[in-house]
Design a protein around this motif. Structure first.
Motif, PDB file in Angstrom:
ATOM      1  N   ILE A 185      31.876 105.699  61.638  1.00 14.88           N
ATOM      2  CA  ILE A 185      33.287 105.329  61.786  1.00 14.88           C
ATOM      3  C   ILE A 185      33.460 103.829  61.561  1.00 14.88           C
ATOM      4  O   ILE A 185      34.405 103.399  60.896  1.00 14.88           O
ATOM      5  CB  ILE A 185      33.816 105.752  63.179  1.00 14.88           C
ATOM      6  N   ILE A 199      25.724 113.770  64.842  1.00 11.64           N
ATOM      7  CA  ILE A 199      26.865 113.302  65.615  1.00 11.64           C
ATOM      8  C   ILE A 199      26.578 111.974  66.315  1.00 11.64           C
ATOM      9  O   ILE A 199      27.484 111.205  66.605  1.00 11.64           O
ATOM     10  CB  ILE A 199      27.277 114.418  66.615  1.00 11.64           C
ATOM     11  N   ILE A 217      32.552 120.368  62.606  1.00  9.12           N
ATOM     12  CA  ILE A 217      33.632 120.586  63.577  1.00  9.12           C
ATOM     13  C   ILE A 217      33.714 119.404  64.541  1.00  9.12           C
ATOM     14  O   ILE A 217      34.796 118.872  64.811  1.00  9.12           O
ATOM     15  CB  ILE A 217      33.383 121.894  64.365  1.00  9.12           C
ATOM     16  N   ALA A 218      32.545 118.967  65.047  1.00  8.67           N
ATOM     17  CA  ALA A 218      32.544 117.862  66.006  1.00  8.67           C
ATOM     18  C   ALA A 218      33.088 116.596  65.364  1.00  8.67           C
ATOM     19  O   ALA A 218      33.897 115.878  65.961  1.00  8.67           O
ATOM     20  CB  ALA A 218      31.123 117.625  66.519  1.00  8.67           C
ATOM     21  N   ILE A 257      41.824 122.261  66.366  1.00  7.81           N
ATOM     22  CA  ILE A 257      41.683 122.624  67.779  1.00  7.81           C
ATOM     23  C   ILE A 257      41.790 121.396  68.683  1.00  7.81           C
ATOM     24  O   ILE A 257      42.330 121.478  69.776  1.00  7.81           O
ATOM     25  CB  ILE A 257      40.391 123.424  68.076  1.00  7.81           C
ATOM     26  N   PHE A 258      41.282 120.261  68.235  1.00 10.63           N
ATOM     27  CA  PHE A 258      41.349 119.082  69.100  1.00 10.63           C
ATOM     28  C   PHE A 258      42.771 118.527  69.140  1.00 10.63           C
ATOM     29  O   PHE A 258      43.248 118.084  70.182  1.00 10.63           O
ATOM     30  CB  PHE A 258      40.369 118.009  68.623  1.00 10.63           C
ATOM     31  N   PRO A 312      29.602 107.329  65.534  1.00  8.78           N
ATOM     32  CA  PRO A 312      30.254 106.043  65.828  1.00  8.78           C
ATOM     33  C   PRO A 312      29.956 104.983  64.767  1.00  8.78           C
ATOM     34  O   PRO A 312      30.855 104.236  64.367  1.00  8.78           O
ATOM     35  CB  PRO A 312      29.654 105.657  67.182  1.00  8.78           C
ATOM     36  N   MET A 347      36.796 116.640  64.918  1.00  9.96           N
ATOM     37  CA  MET A 347      37.521 116.424  66.168  1.00  9.96           C
ATOM     38  C   MET A 347      37.788 114.945  66.402  1.00  9.96           C
ATOM     39  O   MET A 347      38.824 114.569  66.933  1.00  9.96           O
ATOM     40  CB  MET A 347      36.683 116.938  67.344  1.00  9.96           C
ATOM     41  N   LEU A 348      36.808 114.100  66.042  1.00  7.26           N
ATOM     42  CA  LEU A 348      36.954 112.677  66.326  1.00  7.26           C
ATOM     43  C   LEU A 348      37.628 111.923  65.187  1.00  7.26           C
ATOM     44  O   LEU A 348      38.330 110.957  65.412  1.00  7.26           O
ATOM     45  CB  LEU A 348      35.587 112.070  66.607  1.00  7.26           C
TER      46      LEU A 348
END
Lengths: 251, 261
Positions: free
Chosen positions: A109, A102, A189-190, A204-205, A106, A193-194
């Motif tokens: 991305i 994680i 999952i993390a 969920i986010f 950034p 979310m982003l």
């Protein structure tokens, strides 16, 4: 009896949750009652929304596992059978384990944008390090005598790989894969979310943005259940089997 | 002979050397935009700026504070609950399904729900770390206590030791190595959870530092931050946890020290 053992704790937990919710009159923006979660679950199932989110996440973790396995195992073998390569890479791999996938999100991305590629890159990174690492340790734990014995009997290099290295390292490889899938699932999952391109993390986010606590809780239950199902019903039996069949070599 | 010995010593540095060289050559040849791949010099300069500008120290302290708070809370609650469950079997049987389930959704999965309860900030990050660490400590404590040979406990009791004395002199020291292994891996997992939590759930901290790097298209900040995060994790494990484990697990443990994870 064993069914009761599982259901009773959850029953009590749900009763407790319901009691808190209605007893303290908590707002629906913070916590919803169990029936609301259930009806939200049925809505999500009915429209096929949930199936879509679930299949995105599952296919992601599936692809990532296959890719990591296909790259990580041969790499782990290469590193494990060569003591120079092992010395060169052991510290480096340890260091990489300290940087969770994680933390690269950034950068991913920036490189790949808000796409599935970003999520895949993060999950593969998270999965592949424990696979390489465990393959390497598995190969290195094989007593050298086994290899020498086969060599003195005239076995070819390939034969040694298929008869000694592979079965010898297999339990460790499976353990590494299971660990990696556990880390990878959480990283998935993390990342979802982003990145917000589908998947349970997005579910969920995204629901949070609209204050749909019921959806968040459905998502959480699904995430937990899927993890348990995959881990206990798919991966753990493989691990038990390999350990029982070939695990002796580790000792 | 001397040459090969030196080469053997330098070998662990090889991957870093290869990556830096490849990065340098790629950057010279392709000249990618710095927002995608910055030059090595940029990363070093940014690192120095962050370090001397004071921002880095603030983020580091913020992250460490959350980590310590979450981990300490996780250790305390995990050990107490694990102790109760370990000594009293019905409690363990009752809690087991819940632990399996909540362990599966521990950490970052709680973020969307808990952000509504605690808001963005220290409390949220600490909660997520606690949630990650708790289950590791809990499971290790239960396992450690259950694995203490009953013969040893019966021995103390047969010699007239009370229940509390038995726990103090046999059960707890026997379980300690497992608990400490749990602390070691708990801190590692807590660190990962912290970075994930800070990406969205905080306004300061190292996770936020790298996330802000992606908002401003500053790949140099992200790379520097990620490398730093790895370095901190490695130093914590090597200087803090490995020595503790060596002192206790190897001394009292029934098993050999676990290989680092």
């Amino acid at each position: 009896m064993s069914r009761l053992r599982v259901l009773l704790p959850f029953g009590l937990l749900i009763a407790f949750w319901w009691a808190i919710k209605s007893g303290f009159d908590i707002s629906d923006k913070l916590l919803v009652a169990p029936p609301q979660v259930w009806s939200s679950f049925r809505v999500l199932i009915g429209h096929g929304i949930l199936a879509e989110y679930v299949s995105t996440s599952l296919s992601m973790i599936g692809i990532a596992t296959l890719v990591s396995f296909a790259i990580g195992v041969p790499l782990g073998f290469a590193v494990g059978t060569n003591r120079y390569a092992a010395r060169a890479l052991e510290g480096f791999l340890r260091y990489l384990q300290g940087i969770s996938g994680i933390a690269w999100l950034p950068l991913a991305i920036l490189w790949f944008g808000f796409t599935h590629t970003t999520t895949l890159a993060i999950v593969i990174y998270t999965l592949i390090v424990p696979i390489i690492f465990n393959t390497m340790t598995g190969v290195r734990a094989i007593p050298e005598n086994y290899i020498l014995a086969l060599q003195s009997l005239g076995a070819s290099r390939l034969r040694i790989v298929t008869d000694v290295y592979f079965p010898g390292a297999l339990p460790s490889i499976v353990v590494g894969t299971r660990l990696g899938m556990g880390y990878g699932w959480r990283a998935l999952i993390a990342s979802e979310m982003l990145v917000r391109q589908g998947g349970l993390g997005d579910l969920i986010f995204g629901a949070r943005t609209f204050g749909q606590i019921d959806r968040i809780m459905v998502g959480m239950v699904i995430i937990g259940t899927l993890y348990i199902v995959v881990d206990r019903l798919l991966v753990q039996p493989v691990e038990t089997m390999t350990l029982a069949r070939w695990g002796v070599l580790r000792k | 002979m001397i040459f090969s010995r030196v080469a053997w010593k330098l070998l662990p540095a090889a991957p870093a050397f290869v990556i830096l060289t490849a990065w340098f050559v790629y950057w010279l040849v392709v000249r990618p935009p710095p927002s995608v791949i910055p030059s090595i010099a940029d990363v070093v300069r940014t690192g120095a700026e962050l370090a001397f500008g004071g921002r880095l120290l603030g983020d580091f302290i913020a992250s460490m504070g959350r980590l310590l708070g979450g981990v300490a809370f996780g250790i305390a609650t995990g050990m107490i609950m694990g102790f109760v469950a370990g000594v009293c079997r019905p409690v363990a049987t009752f809690l087991n399904p819940l632990v399996v389930f909540f362990n599966a959704i521990s950490g970052i999965v709680w973020l969307p729900l808990v952000i509504g309860w605690l808001g963005v900030g220290n409390a949220l990050a600490t909660f997520l770390i606690w949630n990650t660490v708790f289950f590791i400590i809990f499971q290790n404590t239960v396992l450690g206590i259950q694995l203490v040979p009953e013969v040893l406990e019966q021995g103390v009791r047969a010699l007239g030791g009370g229940r509390w004395e038995t726990i103090r002199t046999v059960t707890l020291p026997g379980a300690l190595p497992y608990i400490l292994s749990g602390v070691r891996s708990g801190l590692g997992f807590g660190w990962r959870a912290l970075i994930a939590a800070e990406l969205v759930g905080a306004t300061t901290g190292l996770g936020q530092l790298i996330f802000s790097g992606s908002e401003y298209h500053r790949a140099d900040i992200i790379i520097f931050g990620a490398l730093l995060i790895g370095a901190i994790a490695m130093l914590m494990d090597r200087w803090l946890l490995a020595p503790i484990e060596r002192r206790t697990v190897v001394r009292w443990g029934l098993v050999a020290a676990s290989r680092g994870r």
